[in-house]
Enzyme design. Structure first.
Site, mmCIF file in Angstrom:
data_model
loop_
_atom_site.group_PDB
_atom_site.id
_atom_site.type_symbol
_atom_site.label_atom_id
_atom_site.label_comp_id
_atom_site.label_asym_id
_atom_site.label_seq_id
_atom_site.Cartn_x
_atom_site.Cartn_y
_atom_site.Cartn_z
ATOM 1 N N GLY A 185 0.832 -1.205 0.000
ATOM 2 C CA GLY A 185 0.000 0.000 0.000
ATOM 3 C C GLY A 185 0.851 1.234 0.000
ATOM 4 N N GLY A 197 3.557 0.851 3.139
ATOM 5 C CA GLY A 197 4.318 -0.345 3.454
ATOM 6 C C GLY A 197 3.788 -1.564 2.727
ATOM 7 N N SER A 198 4.313 -2.730 3.145
ATOM 8 C CA SER A 198 3.961 -3.996 2.526
ATOM 9 C C SER A 198 3.575 -5.010 3.588
ATOM 10 C CB SER A 198 5.149 -4.527 1.711
ATOM 11 O OG SER A 198 5.555 -3.584 0.741
ATOM 12 N N VAL A 199 2.771 -6.007 3.181
ATOM 13 C CA VAL A 199 2.315 -7.049 4.096
ATOM 14 C C VAL A 199 2.877 -8.390 3.618
ATOM 15 C CG1 VAL A 199 0.324 -8.183 5.137
ATOM 16 C CG2 VAL A 199 0.208 -5.747 4.557
ATOM 17 N N LYS A 203 2.853 -6.518 8.726
ATOM 18 C CA LYS A 203 2.779 -5.264 7.979
ATOM 19 C C LYS A 203 4.022 -4.444 8.286
ATOM 20 C CE LYS A 203 -0.156 -1.215 7.111
ATOM 21 N NZ LYS A 203 -1.439 -0.550 7.427
ATOM 22 N N ASP A 228 -10.521 5.248 5.642
ATOM 23 C CA ASP A 228 -10.054 4.551 4.436
ATOM 24 C C ASP A 228 -10.778 3.217 4.274
ATOM 25 O OD1 ASP A 228 -8.597 4.302 2.137
ATOM 26 O OD2 ASP A 228 -6.812 3.497 3.101
#
Length: 1017
Positions: free
Chosen positions: A704, A707-709, A727, A833
C-alpha cells in the site's frame, strides 16, 4: 392587485397624474428612505426636479426616466407606476423591494429598459411584458422569481439584453428565444433550468454575452453556436456527407465575447469549432463533465483573456494531447488559465514557459502531470498565483522562480519535488501563501524566506528539511493562517522570536528533533488556536506564560521529555477540546475541570507519576500531601509488631510456592498448538526476518501507500507454529511513521469481533541500524474482500464467488464495526479509508475491518476532527466534502461504506473503466432502478444462487432482485452529497438485519444477534 381603480385611463394623463403616481409610489415605502431622497419629494420643488425623476424634452411635464438605484428603499412596487405612460426607463435595482412585479407595467408601451435586479421580488416572470414592444433591456437578476421563461419574450423585436440570472426559474430554455433576433446579451445563470442548450440559439448571430452557468443543463454544447464557415472546425471535413446540414444550426455566434456554461451537467468533448468565435475573451466551462482532448486550436482566439476548464474529465496522455498549451502561446493577452481537477497526464511541455507574459493565474492542480518546472518559467513575470499541487512533478524548483516579483500564492504540495528550497524565493516580497508540503525537499530552511514580510500562510511539512529554524522566518509577524513545519528533521531550539507571531492561528512543529525548553515568548501569540509540538525532545515544564493563550483549541505536547506538574490554567481554556500530554514525565495531581473531564479530548498516557484527576482517566489516587502523626501506646506497638511478623512469613510462603509452581510448569510439555494469547507479545526484528524468510517476494501478500504485508510462520521454543501477517512500514515514505502511530493509537483503544486483532507491534532497528516499524496480525486464509470481488488471474481464490447470504452478512459485519468505532469505543474513531482491500474475511467468512493508518480520534460532541493538510482516504471512496475542507467526520465513513455496499452487490469498483461521460458508481446504481436492476447486479451473484446446493439457503430470482434492490437503496442513502442527509450507521445495520431476516428467516436469530450487535469481545 391593490387599488386598481386608482389607475387612471390614458385620456386623463397630465402632469397631475404623473405627480400623483410618484407620491403613491412614495407612500408604499415601508422604510422612508434612509438617504433622504424621497423626503425631498414634496411641494417645495416641481416633481420633474425631484431626485431620480427625469422628464422629457418634447413633453417637459411627463416623466420619462425613474432612477432610484441603491437607495435601501423597502416596500412594494405599486401598480400606479403604470400611470407614468411616457416612462421609457425604470431603474429600481439594489433596494429591498418585495412582492410581485405589477402586471400593469405591461401597459407602458414606450418602456425600453426595466431594471429591477438585486431585490427580493417573487412570483412568476411576467409574460405580459411582451406587450411592451419597445423593450430593449429586461434585468430581473438577483430576486426570488420563479416559474418558466415566458416564450412570449420572443415577440419583443427590440430586446437586446435579457438578464434573469440568480432567481429560481425552472423548466427548459425556450427554443423561441432564438426568434429575438436583436438579442446581444443573455444571462440565465444560477437558476434551476434543466434540459439541453437549444440548438436554435445559434440563430442569435448578434449575441456577445451568453451566461448559462449554475443550472442543471445536460447534454453537449450544440455545434450550432459556432460559425459554420469552417467545417473542419466541426470535425466534418474530409467526409462524404449525405444530405444537407440541419437548417436550424443557424449562422453561429461570430460576435460572442463571453461564454459561460459552467457548473452544469454538460458532457462530451469541447467542440473544435469553438475557436470560430474569434471575438471570445472569456470562456467558462468549468465544473461539468466534459471529456476528451482540449482543442488544440484555441490559439486562434487572439482576444482570449480568461480560460476556465477545471473540474472536468479532460484528458491528455500523449505529447500530442498537450498541443493546446503550445497553441495558447499565441494568445498574447491571456491572463487566467485554470485546468486543474482533470485527467491530464504525462510530461508538462516546456512550451509552458513561452506562454503569454500577461498570464496572472495558472492552476493545474489535482491531475497526474509529470516532469519538472522549466527554468524559463521565471519569464512569466505577471504571475500572481501558481497552483501545481496534487501531481507527480519532480526535480528542483528553479532559482528563476525568484523573478516572479508579483507572485502572491505558490502551491506545490503533494508532488515529488526534491533538492533544496531555492533561496531566491526570498525575492518574492509580495508572497502571501507558500504551500510546498508533502514533497522530498532537503537541506535547511532558507533564511531569505524572512524577507517575505507579507506571508500569511507557510507550510513546509512532510519533507526532509534539516538544521535550525531561522529566527528570521519564525518572526514574520504577518503570518496569520499558520506556520507548519511538522514531520521534518529540524534540530536545536525554537527561537525566542516565535513571540513575534502575534497573528498566527496554527503553529505546528511536531515530528522533528527540536530540543530545549518551550519558549516563554509563545505566550505572546494571543490568537493561537492550534499548537502542535509533539514528537520532539523538549524538556522542562510547561511555561506559565501559555496561560495567555485563551483561544487555544488544540495542544499537543506528547512524546517529549517534559516534566513538572500539569498547569491548572489549561482547564480554564474555554475552547480547548484536544489536549495530548502523553508519554512525558509529568507528575502530581491532574486538574479536574475543562478539557480534563472530556474523555475523548484528553490523553495523559505514559506519565507514570500522575495521579488523581477525573475518574475517566483511571489514574491512581494521590497520596496525602503531608504525613499525619500517630500517637502510639506501648500495647498498640506490640500488636503491630506481631502482625507485621506474620505478614512477612505469609509473603515468604507465597514466594516459595510460586517459584515451585513455575518450575514444575516449565517442565510440562504443552498439549495444544502455540497461540498468541498475550495482549502484547514481545517479538524482535530477527524473529520477523526468520518468519517471513527475509521478507521474501514469495511471501509478499500486498502493498500500500506506506508499506507492505508479508505472510510468515512464527515459531516458539517448542517448535509449534502460527501463521501470521506482518505489515512492514516503509519509513522512507512520507507519512509512514504517522500511519504507524495512528494504527498503534487505534488498536490500543478498540476491541470488537469485526475488527482485526493485532498480536503485537515491533519498533526496533534492522541489521543496518535503520529504524524498523511493523505490526503483526493473525493471518486470514480467506484474504480480503477485494480478492473475492475482483480476483486476478493468478489469485489463489480463483473464480470463487460470494453468495447473497455472504454479502448480506459482510455488509452487516462492516456496519457493526463502524457503529462500534463511531459510538461504542473509548473514544469515537473515524476510519478514513474504508474499502474492500481493508476488509479481511475469517475462516467462517466473518468480515474484519483492518488498516487504521489514516484513523482519527474525534471529540464526541463534535462528530468531526480537523485533519492536517490533505485528503483522507482512497480515490473513489472519499466523501465529496473531504475535497473542500480539512474536516473528517463520521459522515465521511458512512459515505465510504455506501460506496463499498454498492460495490459489494454490483461487483464494480467506483473507478470502473466502464463508467463514461461523468457516470459514477452511484449514478450507475441509481439508473439501474429505472433501466433494469439485472444490468446492475453482479453477474456472478445470481449464477451462484442458482447453483447453490443448499436450496433452503437460496432464493428465487424475484426475491433476489427485491433483496438487492433494498440493499442498494441503502447504499444510495449513505452516499448523498450533503453529509447530514446520509443514514446513521446504526440505522443502516438495523435495516440490513431486517432485510436478512425477511429473506433468509430467523433460524439463527440468537446467533445473528450475538454476531451483529456485540460491541466488544
Amino acid at each position: 392587485m391593490s387599488a386598481p381603480a386608482a389607475i387612471l385611463p390614458p385620456k386623463h394623463n397630465n402632469n397631475l397624474t404623473d405627480r400623483s403616481s410618484l407620491l403613491l409610489f412614495k407612500s408604499k415605502m415601508i422604510s422612508l428612505d434612509p438617504h433622504g431622497v424621497l423626503a425631498a419629494w414634496n411641494d417645495t420643488l416641481p416633481f420633474c426636479r425631484w431626485q431620480g425623476v427625469v422628464c422629457g424634452r418634447r413633453h417637459p411635464d411627463r416623466v420619462v426616466l425613474l432612477n432610484l438605484t441603491s437607495l435601501d428603499l423597502v416596500g412594494t412596487i405599486p401598480p400606479h407606476l403604470a400611470n407614468l405612460t411616457f416612462l421609457r426607463r425604470i431603474f429600481l435595482s439594489s433596494n429591498h423591494f418585495h412582492g410581485r412585479i405589477p402586471q400593469e407595467l405591461s401597459r407602458l408601451s414606450r418602456l425600453q429598459i426595466l431594471d429591477h435586479s438585486n431585490n427580493s421580488l417573487s412570483g412568476m416572470i411576467m409574460s405580459e411584458l411582451s406587450h411592451c414592444l419597445g423593450l430593449q433591456t429586461i434585468k430581473l437578476s438577483y430576486n426570488m422569481l420563479g416559474g418558466y421563461i415566458p416564450s412570449e419574450f420572443s415577440s419583443l423585436p427590440s430586446l437586446y439584453r435579457l438578464d434573469l440570472s440568480n432567481n429560481g426559474i425552472t423548466g427548459q430554455i425556450p427554443e423561441s428565444l432564438a426568434n429575438t433576433s436583436s438579442l446581444k446579451s443573455l444571462g440565465l445563470s444560477y437558476n434551476l433550468l434543466s434540459g439541453g442548450i437549444p440548438v436554435s440559439l445559434g440563430k442569435l448571430s448578434k449575441l456577445t454575452f451568453l451566461n448559462l452557468g449554475g443550472n442543471n443543463l445536460e447534454g453537449s454544447i450544440p455545434p450550432s453556436l459556432w460559425n459554420l464557415s469552417s467545417l473542419g472546425g466541426l470535425g466534418l471535413a474530409h467526409n462524404q456527407l449525405k444530405g444537407s446540414l440541419p437548417q436550424d444550426l443557424g449562422q453561429g455566434l461570430p460576435h460572442l465575447k463571453h461564454l459561460a456554461t459552467n457548473s452544469n451537467k454538460l458532457h462530451g468533448s469541447i467542440p473544435m469549432s469553438l475557436s470560430n468565435s474569434l471575438q471570445l475573451s472569456l470562456i467558462q466551462l468549468q465544473n461539468n463533465n466534459f471529456n476528451g482532448r482540449i482543442p488544440p486550436n484555441l490559439g486562434s482566439l487572439q482576444h482570449l483573456r480568461i480560460l476556465l476548464l477545471y473540474g472536468n474529465q479532460l484528458e491528455a496522455r500523449e505529447p500530442l494531447d498537450w498541443s493546446f498549451l503550445t497553441s495558447l502561446n499565441n494568445c498574447t493577452i491571456l491572463e487566467v488559465l485554470q485546468i486543474d481537477q482533470n485527467n491530464l497526464r504525462g510530461l508538462l511541455p516546456k512550451s509552458i514557459a513561452n506562454i503569454s507574459v500577461t498570464l496572472q493565474i495558472l492552476t493545474m492542480a489535482t491531475n497526474s502531470i509529470e516532469g519538472s518546472i522549466p527554468p524559463e518559467f521565471g519569464n512569466i513575470v505577471c504571475l500572481t498565483t501558481i497552483n501545481l499541487g496534487f501531481n507527480h512533478f519532480s526535480g528542483r524548483i528553479p532559482a528563476s522562480i525568484g523573478l516572479l516579483k508579483n507572485l502572491h500564492t505558490l502551491e506545490l504540495y503533494f508532488n515529488n519535488f526534491s533538492g533544496e528550497i531555492p533561496s531566491t524565493i526570498g525575492n518574492l516580497s509580495q508572497l502571501n501563501e507558500l504551500y510546498i508540503e508533502f514533497n522530498s525537499f532537503s537541506g535547511s530552511i532558507p533564511v531569505s524566506l524572512g524577507h517575505c514580510k507579507s506571508l500569511v500562510g507557510l507550510n513546509l511539512a512532510y519533507n526532509s528539511l534539516t538544521g535550525m529554524i531561522p529566527k528570521e522566518v519564525i518572526s514574520i509577524s504577518s503570518l496569520g493562517i499558520g506556520l507548519i513545519f511538522e514531520e521534518n528533521l529540524l534540530t536545536d531550539t525554537i527561537p525566542l522570536e516565535v513571540g513575534s507571531l502575534v497573528n498566527v492561528g496554527i503553529l505546528s512543529l511536531s515530528g522533528n528533533k527540536l530540543s530545549g525548553e518551550i519558549p516563554k515568548s509563545l505566550g505572546k501569540c494571543h490568537l493561537l488556536q492550534i499548537l502542535h509540538l509533539g514528537r520532539n525532545f523538549f524538556e522542562g515544564s510547561i511555561p506559565t506564560s501559555l496561560s495567555a493563550l485563551r483561544g487555544l483549541q488544540e495542544l499537543d505536547l506528547s512524546q517529549n521529555n517534559l516534566s513538572g506538574k500539569i498547569p491548572t490554567f489549561l482547564g480554564d481554556f474555554p475552547g480547548l477540546h484536544n489536549l495530548n500530554l502523553s508519554f512525558n514525565n509529568f507528575e502530581g495531581e491532574v486538574p479536574r475541570k475543562g478539557v480534563f473531564v472530556n474523555k475523548s479530548g484528553i490523553s495523559v498516557l505514559g506519565n507514570d507519576k500522575l495521579c488523581g484527576g477525573d475518574p475517566i482517566l483511571h489514574l491512581p489516587i494521590c497520596a496525602l500531601s503531608g504525613p499525619k502523626k500517630i500517637h502510639k501506646s506501648p500495647k498498640l506497638a506490640v500488636i503491630i509488631s506481631i502482625f507485621s511478623g506474620f505478614l512477612c512469613l505469609f509473603l515468604l510462603f507465597l514466594f516459595v510456592a510460586s517459584c515451585r509452581w513455575i518450575r514444575q510448569r516449565s517442565r510440562r510439555k504443552p498439549t495444544e498448538n502455540y497461540t498468541v494469547k498475550e495482549q502484547h507479545i514481545s517479538i524482535s526484528y530477527a524473529e520477523l526476518v526468520k518468519a517471513t524468510n527475509g521478507f521474501s517476494e514469495e511471501n509478499l501478500i500486498g502493498s500500500g501507500n506506506y508499506g507492505s504485508v508479508y505472510r510468515g510462520t512464527l515459531d516458539d521454543h517448542e517448535n509449534d507454529a502460527k501463521v501470521i501477517a506482518v505489515k512492514v512500514f516503509n519509513l522512507q515514505q512520507l507519512g509512514a511513521l504517522k500511519s504507524f502511530v495512528a494504527e498503534c493509537d487505534a488498536y490500543r483503544n478498540i476491541r470488537h469481533r469485526n475488527l482485526i486483532k493485532i498480536l503485537t507491534a515491533c519498533s526496533s532497528v534492522d541489521f543496518k541500524g535503520n529504524d524498523f516499524k511493523a505490526m503483526v496480525f493473525e493471518f486470514k486464509h480467506n484474504g480480503s474482500l477485494e480478492s473475492w470481488l475482483h480476483p486476478e488471474g493468478n489469485d489463489p481464490f480463483g473464480r470463487k464467488t460470494l453468495k447473497l447470504t455472504h454479502r448480506i452478512n459482510i455488509a452487516i459485519d462492516v456496519a457493526s464495526a463502524l457503529e462500534y468505532l463511531h459510538h461504542h469505543g473509548q473514544a469515537p474513531i473515524i476510519h478514513c479509508d474504508l474499502k474492500p482491500s481493508n476488509i479481511l474475511l475469517d475462516d467462517d467468512m466473518t468480515a474484519l475491518v483492518s488498516d487504521f493508518g489514516l484513523a482519527r480520534f474525534i471529540n464526541e460532541s463534535t462528530t468531526s476532527s480537523t485533519s492536517s493538510f490533505g485528503i483522507k482516504g482512497t480515490f473513489g471512496y472519499i466523501a465529496p466534502e473531504y475535497g473542500m475542507t480539512n474536516k473528517v467526520s463520521t459522515h465521511g465513513d458512512v459515505y465510504s461504506y455506501g460506496i463499498l455496499l454498492m460495490e459489494l452487490f454490483t461487483g464494480k469498483r467506483p473507478t470502473d473503466g466502464a463508467f463514461k461521460e461523468g457516470q459514477t458508481l452511484r449514478t450507475f446504481v441509481n439508473d439501474g432502478f429505472s433501466e433494469g436492476l439485472i444490468n446492475t447486479m453482479d453477474e456472478f451473484l445470481l449464477a451462484n444462487e442458482v447453483q447453490a446446493s443448499d436450496h433452503s439457503q437460496s432464493i428465487n430470482h424475484a426475491k433476489a432482485f427485491e433483496c438487492v434492490s433494498l440493499v442498494l437503496r441503502i447504499g444510495l442513502l449513505c452516499t448523498n452529497d450533503l453529509p447530514t442527509e446520509r443514514m446513521e450507521i446504526k440505522k443502516v445495520r438495523n435495516e440490513l438485519n431486517e432485510i436478512k431476516n425477511k429473506f433468509f428467516g430467523r433460524d439463527n436469530d440468537a446467533e445473528n444477534c450475538n454476531k451483529v450487535n456485540s460491541t466488544s469481545i
